[in-house]
Write a protein that holds these residues in place. Structure first.
Motif, PDB file in Angstrom:
ATOM      1  N   SER A  71       0.822  -1.215   0.000  1.00 28.42           N
ATOM      2  CA  SER A  71       0.000   0.000   0.000  1.00 28.42           C
ATOM      3  C   SER A  71       0.850   1.257   0.000  1.00 28.42           C
ATOM      4  O   SER A  71       1.994   1.271   0.451  1.00 28.42           O
ATOM      5  CB  SER A  71      -0.886   0.035   1.256  1.00 28.42           C
ATOM      6  OG  SER A  71      -1.718  -1.091   1.310  1.00 28.42           O
ATOM      7  N   LEU A  72       0.223   2.332  -0.477  1.00 30.27           N
ATOM      8  CA  LEU A  72       0.773   3.684  -0.403  1.00 30.27           C
ATOM      9  C   LEU A  72      -0.097   4.476   0.561  1.00 30.27           C
ATOM     10  O   LEU A  72      -1.290   4.204   0.684  1.00 30.27           O
ATOM     11  CB  LEU A  72       0.702   4.377  -1.765  1.00 30.27           C
ATOM     12  CG  LEU A  72       1.324   3.678  -2.957  1.00 30.27           C
ATOM     13  CD1 LEU A  72       0.926   4.368  -4.253  1.00 30.27           C
ATOM     14  CD2 LEU A  72       2.831   3.649  -2.804  1.00 30.27           C
ATOM     15  N   VAL A  73       0.472   5.479   1.216  1.00 32.94           N
ATOM     16  CA  VAL A  73      -0.356   6.346   2.037  1.00 32.94           C
ATOM     17  C   VAL A  73      -1.010   7.372   1.104  1.00 32.94           C
ATOM     18  O   VAL A  73      -0.362   7.902   0.193  1.00 32.94           O
ATOM     19  CB  VAL A  73       0.432   7.022   3.173  1.00 32.94           C
ATOM     20  CG1 VAL A  73       1.460   8.011   2.652  1.00 32.94           C
ATOM     21  CG2 VAL A  73      -0.513   7.721   4.147  1.00 32.94           C
ATOM     22  N   GLU A  74      -2.283   7.596   1.287  1.00 34.51           N
ATOM     23  CA  GLU A  74      -2.997   8.598   0.487  1.00 34.51           C
ATOM     24  C   GLU A  74      -2.590   9.964   1.031  1.00 34.51           C
ATOM     25  O   GLU A  74      -2.665  10.215   2.227  1.00 34.51           O
ATOM     26  CB  GLU A  74      -4.510   8.351   0.588  1.00 34.51           C
ATOM     27  CG  GLU A  74      -5.325   9.150  -0.408  1.00 34.51           C
ATOM     28  CD  GLU A  74      -5.464  10.586  -0.005  1.00 34.51           C
ATOM     29  OE1 GLU A  74      -5.151  11.461  -0.844  1.00 34.51           O
ATOM     30  OE2 GLU A  74      -5.872  10.848   1.143  1.00 34.51           O
ATOM     31  N   SER A  75      -2.113  10.855   0.161  1.00 35.05           N
ATOM     32  CA  SER A  75      -1.447  12.081   0.607  1.00 35.05           C
ATOM     33  C   SER A  75      -2.363  13.075   1.320  1.00 35.05           C
ATOM     34  O   SER A  75      -1.915  13.761   2.233  1.00 35.05           O
ATOM     35  CB  SER A  75      -0.733  12.763  -0.551  1.00 35.05           C
ATOM     36  OG  SER A  75      -1.636  13.131  -1.560  1.00 35.05           O
ATOM     37  N   LYS A  76      -3.627  13.175   0.943  1.00 35.78           N
ATOM     38  CA  LYS A  76      -4.514  14.100   1.666  1.00 35.78           C
ATOM     39  C   LYS A  76      -4.694  13.625   3.100  1.00 35.78           C
ATOM     40  O   LYS A  76      -4.670  14.421   4.036  1.00 35.78           O
ATOM     41  CB  LYS A  76      -5.878  14.227   0.989  1.00 35.78           C
ATOM     42  CG  LYS A  76      -6.800  15.194   1.731  1.00 35.78           C
ATOM     43  CD  LYS A  76      -8.141  15.358   1.053  1.00 35.78           C
ATOM     44  CE  LYS A  76      -9.046  16.314   1.816  1.00 35.78           C
ATOM     45  NZ  LYS A  76     -10.347  16.470   1.153  1.00 35.78           N
ATOM     46  N   SER A  77      -4.842  12.327   3.290  1.00 35.61           N
ATOM     47  CA  SER A  77      -5.006  11.821   4.653  1.00 35.61           C
ATOM     48  C   SER A  77      -3.731  12.042   5.467  1.00 35.61           C
ATOM     49  O   SER A  77      -3.801  12.323   6.659  1.00 35.61           O
ATOM     50  CB  SER A  77      -5.423  10.347   4.658  1.00 35.61           C
ATOM     51  OG  SER A  77      -4.366   9.484   4.308  1.00 35.61           O
ATOM     52  N   LEU A  78      -2.566  11.932   4.821  1.00 35.99           N
ATOM     53  CA  LEU A  78      -1.305  12.207   5.520  1.00 35.99           C
ATOM     54  C   LEU A  78      -1.233  13.675   5.920  1.00 35.99           C
ATOM     55  O   LEU A  78      -0.853  14.002   7.049  1.00 35.99           O
ATOM     56  CB  LEU A  78      -0.110  11.825   4.654  1.00 35.99           C
ATOM     57  CG  LEU A  78       1.253  12.121   5.279  1.00 35.99           C
ATOM     58  CD1 LEU A  78       1.473  11.322   6.560  1.00 35.99           C
ATOM     59  CD2 LEU A  78       2.370  11.856   4.271  1.00 35.99           C
ATOM     60  N   LYS A  79      -1.619  14.555   5.020  1.00 32.21           N
ATOM     61  CA  LYS A  79      -1.614  15.991   5.325  1.00 32.21           C
ATOM     62  C   LYS A  79      -2.522  16.293   6.516  1.00 32.21           C
ATOM     63  O   LYS A  79      -2.135  17.007   7.448  1.00 32.21           O
ATOM     64  CB  LYS A  79      -2.063  16.802   4.113  1.00 32.21           C
ATOM     65  CG  LYS A  79      -2.158  18.295   4.386  1.00 32.21           C
ATOM     66  CD  LYS A  79      -2.734  19.042   3.213  1.00 32.21           C
ATOM     67  CE  LYS A  79      -4.217  18.808   3.163  1.00 32.21           C
ATOM     68  NZ  LYS A  79      -4.954  19.665   2.241  1.00 32.21           N
ATOM     69  N   LEU A  80      -3.716  15.737   6.516  1.00 31.62           N
ATOM     70  CA  LEU A  80      -4.640  15.965   7.623  1.00 31.62           C
ATOM     71  C   LEU A  80      -4.096  15.371   8.929  1.00 31.62           C
ATOM     72  O   LEU A  80      -4.236  15.968   9.996  1.00 31.62           O
ATOM     73  CB  LEU A  80      -6.015  15.388   7.297  1.00 31.62           C
ATOM     74  CG  LEU A  80      -6.774  16.118   6.184  1.00 31.62           C
ATOM     75  CD1 LEU A  80      -7.965  15.292   5.726  1.00 31.62           C
ATOM     76  CD2 LEU A  80      -7.204  17.497   6.642  1.00 31.62           C
TER      77      LEU A  80
END
Length: 153
Positions: A71-80
């Motif tokens: 898996s990759l981390v989804e970037s919007k969720s990482l930002k939040l």
């Protein structure tokens, strides 16, 4: 409507409220569709949290490198997730290592490292580094290229 591999995402493409704490933040993952090892880098040059005792703001430049597994981390969720630390009281070490451990639990990377380059508190800069182990052989992992704090010198 067709179901896609991204249909389970709850934040990307949707209006999303800022989580108030890291515990409230939802880190989301998407499938890694590549069949080779490669490095993903996220840089958060304006990361903030609070001192758990004084409530004063602390600032850091974070560099997160990882070699994806499934898996990759989804970037919007990482930002939040990262911005949820703005009202969170924790020492530099807890923030840096806690971010890494949460990412590892969510995306199960083959390898992950984080550099937390914190600006001085009480006249002393504190840098915190964590990685899950040695990087797999044959993968180019660039230097994080964040110089040590030099103040005004």
């Amino acid at each position: 409507m067709m179901t896609s591999k991204y249909s389970g995402l709850t934040q990307l493409g949707h209006a999303t409220q800022q989580p108030q704490t890291p515990e409230d933040a939802i880190l989301e993952a998407v499938p890694n569709t590549q069949d080779v090892d490669y490095v993903v880098r996220f840089v958060a040059p304006e990361f903030t949290s609070l001192c758990p005792l004084t409530g004063q703001p602390d600032f850091a430049h974070l560099v997160i490198d990882y070699i994806p597994g499934p898996s990759l981390v989804e970037s919007k969720s990482l930002k939040l997730f990262l911005t949820s630390f703005r009202n969170h009281g924790a020492f530099h070490e807890d923030c840096t290592v806690g971010i890494a451990r949460r990412l590892v639990a969510t995306i199960q990377p083959k390898w992950l490292r984080i550099g937390g380059y914190w600006y001085p508190r009480g006249g002393i800069p504190i840098d915190v580094f964590y990685q899950t182990g040695p990087a797999p052989a044959g993968v180019w992992v660039p230097d994080q290229a964040v110089p040590s704090y030099r103040g005004r010198g």
